[in-house]
Design an enzyme around this catalytic site. Structure first.
Site, PDB file in Angstrom:
ATOM      1  N   SER A 210      42.169  34.042  21.981  1.00 56.93           N
ATOM      2  CA  SER A 210      42.539  34.770  20.771  1.00 56.93           C
ATOM      3  C   SER A 210      42.528  36.282  21.021  1.00 56.93           C
ATOM      4  CB  SER A 210      41.602  34.362  19.628  1.00 56.93           C
ATOM      5  OG  SER A 210      42.126  34.778  18.389  1.00 56.93           O
ATOM      6  N   ASP A 293      47.863  25.278  15.878  1.00 59.21           N
ATOM      7  CA  ASP A 293      47.105  26.514  15.691  1.00 59.21           C
ATOM      8  C   ASP A 293      47.592  27.208  14.421  1.00 59.21           C
ATOM      9  OD1 ASP A 293      45.923  29.061  15.818  1.00 59.21           O
ATOM     10  OD2 ASP A 293      46.056  29.129  18.004  1.00 59.21           O
ATOM     11  N   HIS A 330      42.790  26.192  16.452  1.00 62.38           N
ATOM     12  CA  HIS A 330      42.659  27.454  17.191  1.00 62.38           C
ATOM     13  C   HIS A 330      41.547  27.435  18.234  1.00 62.38           C
ATOM     14  CE1 HIS A 330      43.396  31.699  17.782  1.00 62.38           C
ATOM     15  NE2 HIS A 330      42.151  32.010  17.496  1.00 62.38           N
TER      16      HIS A 330
END
Length: 350
Positions: A210, A293, A330
């Protein structure tokens, strides 16, 4: 006898009334003391707001981007990683620059589990030179290194026979300071250099997840400017840059703060230009993302993959997507039974 009507009197009367109305309207619009004070008050409020927003944005923007300040999970003792099933891990603190201390966990390969019991920081530091690959894990925004998925990645790497170093950037968890793009990059760069000073010729890979993907590419480019090429980079749930992410209605950043792109432009902060960085990088790269995601649009990983393949040998750039039917979203890729094999194959290719 018919009564005579003067037709000309009608328009004259209407004109007179319209003129009188204009006079009344103009009289009402004339400045008055209270109206002048109202205008002055509004101008003063605008001036105060402009000044306040200049002071607020530098603090507001990092809190939106990094979501730091809340130590999740609650009540986790970061000095005792063994309490979180990391009983072959040591907690330590590094000083990337004066006045800043960052917390780091060092988990040794699983094969050293028994030997690691009761050992001090010096033993862990020396263990970096045993020839096993080293992976520096740069996590995403929010929470701490004790988050379930971050502990999961550390255990996965350890089971594969690698050293795992998990960093909490400045401002996160028990690390001091305030997060900025330059600050996070400095923290990661310092940890990389610290590892290289103790691991000899061992393979060193940076794994970013991320927001950590932006930190990872920034770090790789900084090292390249020093004439050093990172052995390998893993980018999980990567984004192109924060400006583009903030403008994408499908991204978490847009959903949370739709005006963030505008605010971020004013604050001139937090860009993490992975798209530009990848045009410069020469490291082997592995992209990982889950098709379900909901935080970072999956098209961004695909876009970055295409950029990386266009500037270096395509064989050095790999991408693996995980079906959304697994529900990894995610943070859950570490759960997939195929992930260890994927990571191991990438490491063996370096």
């Amino acid at each position: 006898m018919r009564k005579r009507v003067d037709k000309a009197s009608t328009p004259a009367t209407a004109s007179h009334l319209q003129g009188a109305a204009r006079e009344v309207t103009e009289e009402k619009l004339l400045p008055s003391p209270w109206r002048r004070w109202l205008k002055r008050g509004l101008l003063a409020c605008c001036a105060i707001f402009t000044i306040e927003i200049q002071y607020m944005l530098p603090d507001l923007t990092p809190r939106v981007v990094y979501s730091y300040g809340i130590r999740l999970p609650f009540f986790a003792d970061l000095t005792q990683p063994a309490e979180l099933s990391l009983n072959h891990t040591v907690n330590m603190y590094l000083t990337p620059e004066e006045g800043v201390s960052v917390g780091v966990w060092h988990t040794v390969p699983e094969s050293q589990w028994k030997e690691a019991q009761g050992k001090d920081l010096a033993w862990y530091q020396n263990s970096l030179g045993n020839g096993s690959p080293v992976v520096i894990y740069l996590h995403g925004n929010g929470g701490t290194r004790a988050a379930t998925h971050r502990v999961g990645v550390a255990n996965l790497l350890s089971a594969l026979g690698y050293h795992a170093l998990v960093l909490d950037y400045r401002g996160f968890a028990d690390s001091s300071g305030r997060p900025t793009e330059a600050g996070l990059t400095t923290d990661a760069l310092y940890l990389y250099q610290w590892v290289k000073a103790h691991c000899g010729d061992s393979l060193v890979v940076i794994w970013g997840q991320s927001i950590g993907t932006g930190v990872a590419t920034n770090t790789a480019v900084k090292l390249l400017e020093q004439g050093k090429v990172v052995d390998g980079v893993i980018l999980e749930a990567a984004f192109t840059n924060t400006q583009e992410e903030a403008a994408d209605p499908m991204s978490w950043l847009f959903k949370k703060v739709p005006s963030f792109g505008f605010l971020n432009t004013i604050a001139d902060n937090s860009v993490f230009p992975s798209d530009d960085n990848l045009r410069k990088m020469r490291s082997s790269i592995l992209f990982l993302y889950s098709e379900d995601d909901t935080i970072v649009p999956t098209r961004m990983s695909q876009q970055l993959y295409q950029i990386a393949q266009s500037v270096q040998n395509p064989d050095r750039v790999k991408m693996v997507s995980f079906s959304g039917s697994h529900g990894y979203k995610h943070n859950g890729l570490y759960k997939d039974p195929q992930t260890p094999g994927i990571v191991k194959m990438f490491m063996q290719s370096l």
